[in-house]
Design a protein around this motif. Sequence first.
Motif, PDB file in Angstrom:
ATOM      1  N   ARG A  58       0.806  -1.331  -0.021  1.00 55.60           N
ATOM      2  CA  ARG A  58      -0.161  -0.015  -0.122  1.00 55.60           C
ATOM      3  C   ARG A  58       0.880   1.083  -0.126  1.00 55.60           C
ATOM      4  NH1 ARG A  58      -3.079  -2.699   4.585  1.00 55.60           N
ATOM      5  NH2 ARG A  58      -4.490  -3.979   3.485  1.00 55.60           N
ATOM      6  N   HIS A  59       2.224   1.108   0.425  1.00 56.52           N
ATOM      7  CA  HIS A  59       3.186   2.171   0.549  1.00 56.52           C
ATOM      8  C   HIS A  59       4.117   1.880  -0.348  1.00 56.52           C
ATOM      9  CE1 HIS A  59       1.180   3.520   3.989  1.00 56.52           C
ATOM     10  NE2 HIS A  59       0.895   2.183   4.455  1.00 56.52           N
ATOM     11  N   PHE A  60       4.400   0.957  -0.796  1.00 57.02           N
ATOM     12  CA  PHE A  60       5.855   0.801  -1.902  1.00 57.02           C
ATOM     13  C   PHE A  60       5.306  -0.238  -3.121  1.00 57.02           C
ATOM     14  CE2 PHE A  60       7.193   1.605   2.310  1.00 57.02           C
ATOM     15  CZ  PHE A  60       7.992   2.659   2.103  1.00 57.02           C
ATOM     16  N   SER A  61       5.518  -0.018  -4.192  1.00 54.77           N
ATOM     17  CA  SER A  61       5.098  -0.799  -5.397  1.00 54.77           C
ATOM     18  C   SER A  61       6.024  -2.135  -5.377  1.00 54.77           C
ATOM     19  CB  SER A  61       5.294  -0.066  -6.868  1.00 54.77           C
ATOM     20  OG  SER A  61       6.505   0.230  -6.930  1.00 54.77           O
ATOM     21  N   GLY A  62       7.136  -2.241  -4.720  1.00 46.91           N
ATOM     22  CA  GLY A  62       7.888  -3.476  -4.490  1.00 46.91           C
ATOM     23  C   GLY A  62       9.382  -3.054  -3.723  1.00 46.91           C
ATOM     24  N   LYS A  63      10.030  -4.251  -3.614  1.00 46.99           N
ATOM     25  CA  LYS A  63      11.245  -4.045  -2.696  1.00 46.99           C
ATOM     26  C   LYS A  63      12.187  -2.765  -3.472  1.00 46.99           C
ATOM     27  CE  LYS A  63      14.678  -6.971  -3.133  1.00 46.99           C
ATOM     28  NZ  LYS A  63      15.693  -8.147  -2.844  1.00 46.99           N
ATOM     29  N   GLU A  64      11.858  -2.689  -4.916  1.00 47.35           N
ATOM     30  CA  GLU A  64      12.906  -1.615  -5.469  1.00 47.35           C
ATOM     31  C   GLU A  64      12.464  -0.263  -4.911  1.00 47.35           C
ATOM     32  OE1 GLU A  64      11.782  -4.315  -7.205  1.00 47.35           O
ATOM     33  OE2 GLU A  64      13.509  -5.156  -7.470  1.00 47.35           O
TER      34      GLU A  64
END
Length: 76
Positions: free
Chosen positions: A53-59
Amino acid sequence: MNHAAGQRAYHHGNLRAKLLEQAIEQLRHTPAEQLSLRAVARALGVSQTAPYRHFSGKEALLAAIATRGYRELLEL
């Protein structure tokens, strides 16, 4: 739904900041390649989907950590 599942589904406070703090802490002991959003979520006691919900992925999480680090350096 049991009590533990209910606690994992909801988080009080600024989850984005907590995710960043927990990820930074994990990076002290784990290489960036092994960092996992699921592990970060697990350590905070939130659902495995909550970080997304806050970051699209690890990158995106790593980019936010880098941005935070640069901002802290500028404040010195």
